[in-house]
Write a protein that holds these residues in place. Structure first.
Motif, PDB file in Angstrom:
ATOM      1  N   PHE A 185     -28.649  -8.877  33.186  1.00  0.00           N
ATOM      2  CA  PHE A 185     -28.584  -9.937  34.188  1.00  0.00           C
ATOM      3  C   PHE A 185     -29.183 -11.210  33.598  1.00  0.00           C
ATOM      4  N   PRO A 186     -28.919 -12.367  34.214  1.00  0.00           N
ATOM      5  CA  PRO A 186     -29.640 -13.579  33.801  1.00  0.00           C
ATOM      6  C   PRO A 186     -31.133 -13.403  34.071  1.00  0.00           C
ATOM      7  N   SER A 187     -31.984 -14.062  33.308  1.00  0.00           N
ATOM      8  CA  SER A 187     -33.430 -13.880  33.448  1.00  0.00           C
ATOM      9  C   SER A 187     -33.916 -14.389  34.799  1.00  0.00           C
ATOM     10  N   ILE A 188     -34.951 -13.756  35.287  1.00  0.00           N
ATOM     11  CA  ILE A 188     -35.572 -14.135  36.551  1.00  0.00           C
ATOM     12  C   ILE A 188     -36.944 -14.727  36.251  1.00  0.00           C
ATOM     13  N   SER A 189     -37.341 -15.733  37.018  1.00  0.00           N
ATOM     14  CA  SER A 189     -38.595 -16.437  36.744  1.00  0.00           C
ATOM     15  C   SER A 189     -39.512 -16.397  37.952  1.00  0.00           C
ATOM     16  N   PHE A 190     -40.779 -16.237  37.659  1.00  0.00           N
ATOM     17  CA  PHE A 190     -41.819 -16.485  38.658  1.00  0.00           C
ATOM     18  C   PHE A 190     -41.737 -17.971  38.999  1.00  0.00           C
ATOM     19  N   GLY A 191     -41.826 -18.351  40.273  1.00  0.00           N
ATOM     20  CA  GLY A 191     -41.632 -19.737  40.670  1.00  0.00           C
ATOM     21  C   GLY A 191     -42.671 -20.690  40.111  1.00  0.00           C
ATOM     22  N   ASN A 192     -42.610 -21.920  40.559  1.00  0.00           N
ATOM     23  CA  ASN A 192     -43.448 -23.001  40.038  1.00  0.00           C
ATOM     24  C   ASN A 192     -44.781 -23.059  40.777  1.00  0.00           C
ATOM     25  N   MET A 193     -45.884 -22.980  40.031  1.00  0.00           N
ATOM     26  CA  MET A 193     -47.215 -22.920  40.643  1.00  0.00           C
ATOM     27  C   MET A 193     -47.934 -24.257  40.482  1.00  0.00           C
ATOM     28  N   PRO A 194     -48.320 -24.901  41.581  1.00  0.00           N
ATOM     29  CA  PRO A 194     -48.964 -26.218  41.487  1.00  0.00           C
ATOM     30  C   PRO A 194     -50.356 -26.192  40.852  1.00  0.00           C
ATOM     31  N   ASN A 195     -51.194 -25.208  41.251  1.00  0.00           N
ATOM     32  CA  ASN A 195     -52.600 -25.170  40.814  1.00  0.00           C
ATOM     33  C   ASN A 195     -53.235 -26.542  41.032  1.00  0.00           C
ATOM     34  N   ILE A 204     -39.394 -42.118  46.687  1.00  0.00           N
ATOM     35  CA  ILE A 204     -38.467 -41.062  47.097  1.00  0.00           C
ATOM     36  C   ILE A 204     -37.937 -40.270  45.907  1.00  0.00           C
ATOM     37  N   LYS A 205     -37.853 -40.945  44.732  1.00  0.00           N
ATOM     38  CA  LYS A 205     -37.327 -40.254  43.554  1.00  0.00           C
ATOM     39  C   LYS A 205     -38.338 -39.268  42.968  1.00  0.00           C
ATOM     40  N   PHE A 206     -39.585 -39.300  43.440  1.00  0.00           N
ATOM     41  CA  PHE A 206     -40.613 -38.384  42.928  1.00  0.00           C
ATOM     42  C   PHE A 206     -40.825 -37.176  43.840  1.00  0.00           C
ATOM     43  N   VAL A 207     -40.072 -37.131  44.951  1.00  0.00           N
ATOM     44  CA  VAL A 207     -40.294 -36.079  45.951  1.00  0.00           C
ATOM     45  C   VAL A 207     -39.131 -35.089  45.946  1.00  0.00           C
ATOM     46  N   LYS A 208     -39.464 -33.800  45.884  1.00  0.00           N
ATOM     47  CA  LYS A 208     -38.462 -32.742  45.984  1.00  0.00           C
ATOM     48  C   LYS A 208     -38.865 -31.752  47.078  1.00  0.00           C
ATOM     49  N   LYS A 209     -37.882 -31.080  47.599  1.00  0.00           N
ATOM     50  CA  LYS A 209     -38.159 -30.015  48.561  1.00  0.00           C
ATOM     51  C   LYS A 209     -38.867 -28.877  47.823  1.00  0.00           C
ATOM     52  N   PHE A 210     -39.849 -28.252  48.474  1.00  0.00           N
ATOM     53  CA  PHE A 210     -40.667 -27.201  47.855  1.00  0.00           C
ATOM     54  C   PHE A 210     -40.540 -25.952  48.715  1.00  0.00           C
ATOM     55  N   VAL A 211     -39.959 -24.887  48.176  1.00  0.00           N
ATOM     56  CA  VAL A 211     -39.600 -23.717  48.983  1.00  0.00           C
ATOM     57  C   VAL A 211     -40.159 -22.445  48.367  1.00  0.00           C
ATOM     58  N   ASP A 266     -30.102 -25.731  45.704  1.00  0.00           N
ATOM     59  CA  ASP A 266     -29.582 -26.706  44.735  1.00  0.00           C
ATOM     60  C   ASP A 266     -30.670 -27.126  43.749  1.00  0.00           C
ATOM     61  N   GLY A 267     -30.284 -27.926  42.770  1.00  0.00           N
ATOM     62  CA  GLY A 267     -31.201 -28.318  41.711  1.00  0.00           C
ATOM     63  C   GLY A 267     -32.293 -29.263  42.143  1.00  0.00           C
ATOM     64  N   ASP A 268     -32.187 -29.857  43.341  1.00  0.00           N
ATOM     65  CA  ASP A 268     -33.234 -30.756  43.834  1.00  0.00           C
ATOM     66  C   ASP A 268     -34.326 -30.012  44.594  1.00  0.00           C
ATOM     67  N   THR A 269     -34.235 -28.706  44.678  1.00  0.00           N
ATOM     68  CA  THR A 269     -35.241 -27.897  45.377  1.00  0.00           C
ATOM     69  C   THR A 269     -36.082 -27.147  44.361  1.00  0.00           C
ATOM     70  N   VAL A 270     -37.398 -27.274  44.470  1.00  0.00           N
ATOM     71  CA  VAL A 270     -38.339 -26.587  43.586  1.00  0.00           C
ATOM     72  C   VAL A 270     -38.771 -25.290  44.268  1.00  0.00           C
ATOM     73  N   ILE A 271     -38.585 -24.166  43.584  1.00  0.00           N
ATOM     74  CA  ILE A 271     -38.994 -22.865  44.121  1.00  0.00           C
ATOM     75  C   ILE A 271     -40.464 -22.635  43.776  1.00  0.00           C
ATOM     76  N   SER A 272     -41.255 -22.283  44.776  1.00  0.00           N
ATOM     77  CA  SER A 272     -42.699 -22.129  44.578  1.00  0.00           C
ATOM     78  C   SER A 272     -43.033 -20.806  43.907  1.00  0.00           C
ATOM     79  N   ASN A 273     -44.291 -20.671  43.545  1.00  0.00           N
ATOM     80  CA  ASN A 273     -44.756 -19.440  42.906  1.00  0.00           C
ATOM     81  C   ASN A 273     -44.816 -18.268  43.875  1.00  0.00           C
ATOM     82  N   LEU A 274     -44.496 -18.494  45.138  1.00  0.00           N
ATOM     83  CA  LEU A 274     -44.461 -17.406  46.116  1.00  0.00           C
ATOM     84  C   LEU A 274     -43.042 -16.891  46.321  1.00  0.00           C
TER      85      LEU A 274
END
Length: 831
Positions: A558-568, A591-598, A687-695
């Motif tokens: 399968f394509p690789s799976i990643s642990f989401g993005n962790m802010p710390n 506005i260009k610096f803000v992304k949805k965080f899910v 979509d690519g404008d959404t950042v997936i969190s470490n959860l």
């Protein structure tokens, strides 16, 4: 009407008042003669029921009957737990003793370890005296009246009084003492044998002791009260004295399949045969019960009482209720063994066994009119104070020829991250020979030591444990070491356990019974359902032994799976919707610096969060935005204040996430935690404008058919078997769930078929766009068209494995385990 002896009286009535009817039925001689456990009346709109044994009542709308199934659990052989508030005597007594403990500590401020041990012994002796004067061991109120009339009100002579009084209880010849002391019976038995120091007392302490004596200690339950007394010496637990539940029901889940059911089977098979009944009595004498983490003795006390109840039934068959000889019980406290690290609990366990023995003597007397005398106390249980991971269990409970030994209990859990240095040292001592032992729960020490104890013997064991040892990574670490010697004879799958012991209440548990390998039937319990199976593996499944080990790479390409993005970031890079709107209103260019965080919560519940995403952005682009600069300073301070060097290094780039894997591409999000009630984990495309969190987990730029595979029933069946748990919720793992999942190679046509089903599922969701994922995947409310779309996608995924459909999840899992073994073997061969 239905009248079923010892089971049920049922009446359906359309006209009469149900409340008056059930009162009338309870008094009817014809009903009472058959002793039905439950009386039920209904007009099919309302249902009323009475449990004639506990006097519990049920008054509910008939349609809600299924929600109250637990009321009728005794029909399944499971007695109901009763809230401790139904017996205020235990609560009042424990609260009063808590007050006394605090006052004594205040009156004796400079206490050493030896002084604390002496205080524990004093409290145990005091409890015995209170109990003794209310249960016929002493005369009524003999102890309290003597104390009140023979000591000074200011408490100044109370220390000397108790020293002398305790000494007298240990003497058979006490002619030199005053008559009122001679009037107390000789006790001995070890409780008063040691000349232990007694603390000093104030007037207030004396007053509390006398007030405590005025309580009715006859109603104290040793199995409950002992554990509540542990809370007396633990300030953190004081507030929850009234929130304890009896543990009898759950303890019975351990002891019934371990040995009690077998004893009762032998009793039933004996019928009226005196030789067989006598042989069973002899068997009871050979029993040895060993709890190597006994706390205040709950398990030992319950077992003692249950064995005594069985003994009563045997004697009734042998001799009726009129014994013409001096009764001698075959069950002795010396048959009970325990280890407890806490000194106070250790003393309480010994005392509680004595109290339980006296209560069972009274129970014998009620039936037969005679009973063995309680005094002088006989030898108590063999309860040792010490660290069970450092003791030789065979020295505590010797394995003598002819003994029938059962090890049981509820050892301390403590996950690897919650263990202190001494506990980690214990784990290393017991389990150091096992690779990755530092990832195991503390309770693994008890399983390992118990295995060493019973291997190649007839002894058996059963422990309550957190379900974590039968799920996730721990399975492959611990269980191969155990199951190469033993087998699982019975097991209870995950359930909520309510327990009196310190810090262990309300966790999700399993029960595992182990024995040497045999052909005796094995039983698997899932709630109220008991299934006889050929084998039980470490995942508590009726299948052969197999161990799923973590994989860094996917087994199925399968394509690789990643642990989401962790802010710390201590919240510095994360924005609520209000904070985002305020930022953009003040600084439109931001506005260009803000992304949805899910993460899991946002995706499943439909809530919104946002993040500052400043990757590939120069400082000059945002330095003029004061709000962003302030937040970045917050992140920098947080990271610099960390004790971890790696986090401190991240302070050099405070505008960036601590861990970043985001790609500006479409992705699949898999929540890291999901309710076990759901048939499917809600999974989706972002979509690519959404950042997936470490959860949550992210699969970037996947082919659409991957969604069908990870959302399928086949994958869910695998996940339920091998994933870890957060309480009972499923904790998804990239290395254990995704990377290990066995999936066959498929052609392009099969991929296209799966993709058609993916879009059908997405279309079905879209038709209910007003609903959150939590609502869409609620098993009771899932829309019919979405359910059907998933079913059809499941069928298509299963067609990739084989043409004929699977008939059950067990069959699916067995197929997956077999395929996993083949794929692992092939992978090893190729490497």
């Amino acid at each position: 009407d239905i009248l079923w002896k010892r089971k049920l009286f049922f009446r359906a009535e359309k006209i009469a008042d149900l409340h008056s009817l059930i009162d009338t039925v309870k008094r009817e001689p014809v009903v009472n003669k058959q002793h039905p456990r439950f009386i039920i009346v209904t007009d099919f709109e309302t249902l009323l029921a009475v449990d004639t044994k506990t006097n519990d009542t049920l008054d509910i709308p008939f349609a809600n009957l299924a929600k109250h199934y637990d009321f009728f659990l005794p029909w399944a052989g499971m007695e109901k737990a009763q809230h401790q508030s139904e017996n205020p005597a235990d609560i009042k007594a424990a609260e009063r003793m808590g007050q006394l403990y605090d006052i004594i500590r205040a009156d004796n401020p400079d206490q050493s370890g030896e002084d604390q041990h002496a205080l524990n012994i004093f409290l145990s002796r005091l409890l015995f005296c209170f109990f003794a004067e209310d249960t016929g061991i002493f005369k009524d109120d003999q102890f309290t009246n003597a104390l009140d009339s023979k000591t000074a009100r200011d408490g100044s002579d109370l220390q000397a009084y108790f020293q002398r009084f305790f000494r007298v209880l240990n003497l058979q010849n006490r002619e030199e003492y005053p008559q009122f002391l001679q009037d107390f019976p000789y006790v001995n038995g070890g409780l008063f044998a040691e000349d232990s120091p007694v603390p000093q007392f104030s007037a207030k302490a004396r007053k509390i002791i006398i007030e405590s004596g005025e309580l009715n200690w006859k109603k104290i339950n040793p199995d409950i009260f002992g554990s509540m007394m542990q809370a007396v010496v633990n300030d953190e637990q004081r507030g929850s004295l009234g929130m304890h539940y009896t543990s009898v029901t759950n303890i019975m889940k351990v002891i019934k399949p371990l040995f009690l059911d077998d004893l009762y089977d032998e009793f039933e098979q004996a019928g009226e045969s005196k030789p067989k009944l006598t042989a069973l009595l002899n068997r009871l004498q050979r029993l040895r019960i060993f709890d190597p983490a006994c706390g205040s003795g709950n398990f030992l006390i319950i077992v003692f009482k249950e064995l005594c109840k069985l003994e009563i039934e045997i004697f009734k068959r042998l001799y009726g209720t009129q014994l013409s000889f001096r009764f001698t019980s075959s069950i002795k406290l010396t048959q009970f063994y325990g280890i407890e690290i806490d000194d106070f609990a250790h003393e309480t366990a010994k005392l509680s066994l004595w109290l339980a023995e006296h209560q069972m003597n009274l129970a014998f007397k009620e039936v037969f009119g005679i009973a063995r005398p309680t005094l002088p106390l006989q030898e108590g249980g063999n309860i040792i104070c010490g660290n069970a991971t450092r003791l030789d269990w065979e020295r505590v409970c010797p394995k003598n020829k002819g003994d029938e030994i059962y090890i049981l209990g509820n050892p301390p859990y403590l996950g690897a991250r919650n263990q202190d240095k001494s506990q980690k040292a214990d784990v290393k001592k017991v389990l150091g020979h096992i690779k990755k032992h530092n990832s195991l729960d503390y309770i693994a020490c008890w399983f390992a030591q118990a295995t060493d104890y019973i291997v190649k013997t007839t002894a058996m064991l059963a422990f309550v444990s957190t379900n974590s040892i039968s799920q996730g990574a721990q399975v492959a670490i611990l269980w191969p070491q155990i199951l190469k010697h033993l087998e699982i004879g019975f097991a209870h799958k995950s359930f909520k356990w309510t327990n009196h012991a310190a810090g262990n209440a309300g966790v999700t548990c399993i029960i595992v019974g182990l024995r040497n390998i045999s052909n005796v039937p094995k039983h698997l319990y899932d709630g109220t359902i008991k299934t006889t199976v050929k084998h039980i593996n470490a995942y508590l499944l009726p299948m052969k032994d197999i161990y799923i080990e973590s994989q860094r790479n996917t087994l199925s390409n399968f394509p690789s799976i990643s642990f989401g993005n962790m802010p710390n970031d201590n919240g510095g890079l994360i924005l609520s919707t209000d904070e985002k709107e305020k930022l953009i209103t003040q600084y439109p260019e931001s506005i260009k610096f803000v992304k949805k965080f899910v993460g899991s919560r946002e995706f499943i519940r439909g809530t919104e969060r946002w993040c500052l995403w400043l990757n590939d952005v120069g400082k000059s682009d945002f330095i003029s935005i004061l709000t962003i600069e302030t937040r970045i300073d917050m992140v920098k301070k947080h990271r610099l204040n960390s004790k971890r060097k790696a986090t401190q290094c991240l302070a050099n780039t405070p505008h960036l996430f601590g861990h970043s894997v985001h790609q500006d591409k479409n992705s699949i999000i898999i929540p890291s935690v999901s309710s076990e009630r759901r048939k499917y984990i809600p999974i989706g495309f972002l979509d690519g404008d959404t950042v997936i969190s470490n959860l949550a987990f992210a699969i970037y730029d996947p082919e659409p058919y991957i969604f069908a595979v990870v959302s399928s029933r086949m994958h869910m069946t695998w996940v339920r078997a091998v994933a870890g748990r957060l309480e009972t919720r499923i904790r998804y793992s990239s290395t254990l769930c995704y990377n290990t999942f066995p999936f066959p190679k498929i052609n392009e046509a099969q991929k296209e078929t799966l993709e058609e089903h993916v879009f059908a599922v997405l279309d079905a969701r879209e038709q209910h766009s007003e609903k959150t994922m939590a609502q869409l995947y609620d098993p009771d409310k899932m829309p019919a068209n979405l359910r059907q779309a998933h079913h059809e996608m499941d069928m298509a995924v299963e067609q990739c494995y084989r043409k004929e459909p699977f008939t059950s999840d067990e069959e699916r899992l067995e197929y997956l385990f077999t395929l996993y073994e083949k794929m692992i073997a092939l992978e090893k061969k190729q490497s």
